[in-house]
Design an enzyme around this catalytic site. Structure first.
Site, PDB file in Angstrom:
ATOM      1  CB  ILE A 156      -4.416  -0.438   1.272  1.00 52.65           C
ATOM      2  CG1 ILE A 156      -3.336   0.432   0.660  1.00 52.65           C
ATOM      3  CG2 ILE A 156      -5.540   0.441   1.801  1.00 52.65           C
ATOM      4  CD1 ILE A 156      -3.834   1.319  -0.467  1.00 52.65           C
ATOM      5  N   PRO A 157      -4.828  -2.245   4.408  1.00 51.44           N
ATOM      6  CG  PRO A 157      -4.338  -1.950   6.669  1.00 51.44           C
ATOM      7  CD  PRO A 157      -4.047  -1.403   5.313  1.00 51.44           C
ATOM      8  CB  CYS A 158      -9.821  -2.852   2.826  1.00 56.91           C
ATOM      9  SG  CYS A 158      -9.456  -4.273   1.807  1.00 56.91           S
ATOM     10  CG  HIS A 159      -7.532  -7.443   6.036  1.00 59.85           C
ATOM     11  ND1 HIS A 159      -6.603  -6.823   5.211  1.00 59.85           N
ATOM     12  CD2 HIS A 159      -6.860  -7.871   7.112  1.00 59.85           C
ATOM     13  CE1 HIS A 159      -5.413  -6.909   5.793  1.00 59.85           C
ATOM     14  NE2 HIS A 159      -5.540  -7.530   6.945  1.00 59.85           N
TER      15      HIS A 159
END
Length: 171
Positions: A135-138
């Site tokens: 879950i690409p919060c970056h």
DNA sequence: ACTGAACTTAAAA
DNA sequence: TTTTAAGTTCAGT
């Protein structure tokens, strides 16, 4: 406490340290960066390779591929997001849709989650993201700066660098 | 039950 | 440039 199904934690050794993965009957519940957890002595978790069947191997392989600069994803249904606030889940789903190597702002994510004004809540959802990397919060940055990152901005920069993106500086 | 903070932002003062 | 209001959830008080 609402007893979730039994949680099975594993260690996943990679070129970038020892990650931590937690499985439940429903799938992957948590994936965290090295160092951000397990302060002190490592609890000697079992290694993930060859465990949890095909899913375990798939996760380990996908994780290592990503840290190697390749693109790899996990199916959304594979993630165990039960008992998480509905709005957070919408935010995570919106982030999940960001393609490899692309970035969005918190504002865009909030809008995609159905509440264009809940920008700040979107930020909080990022911080609460249980499945780092997949879950690409970056890939979510502030409108005029790098934004924040729970486990340290260095990680955010590093993860983005793996996708060929440079974290922009604050003006 | 209330208040403030959290990986924010756009607009007004 | 500084201040403020806004939506959602959680930790304190």
């Amino acid at each position: 406490m609402p007893r979730p199904n039994s949680e099975r934690p594993y260690a996943v050794p990679t070129s970038l340290g020892r990650w931590r993965a937690v499985f439940t009957d429903a799938g992957l519940r948590e994936l965290s960066l090295p160092g951000s957890r397990g302060g002190g002595a490592a609890p000697a978790l079992p290694k993930l390779d060859g465990q949890e069947g095909a899913w375990g191997r798939k996760l380990a392989a996908a994780l290592r591929a990503r840290l190697d600069g390749k693109r790899a994803d996990l199916p959304w249904e594979f993630l165990d997001l039960r008992e998480r606030p509905p709005f957070f889940i919408r935010v995570w789903k919106a982030m999940y849709a960001i393609p490899f190597g692309a970035v969005r702002t918190y504002g865009q994510i909030a809008a995609a989650a159905g509440s264009p004004n809940a920008v700040r809540a979107a930020g909080q959802a990022c911080g609460a993201n249980p499945i780092v990397l997949f879950i690409p919060c970056h890939r979510v940055v502030a409108a005029n700066g790098p934004g924040g990152f729970g486990s340290g901005l260095e990680w955010k920069a590093k993860l983005l660098a793996l996708e060929g993106v440079a974290l922009k500086e604050k003006v």
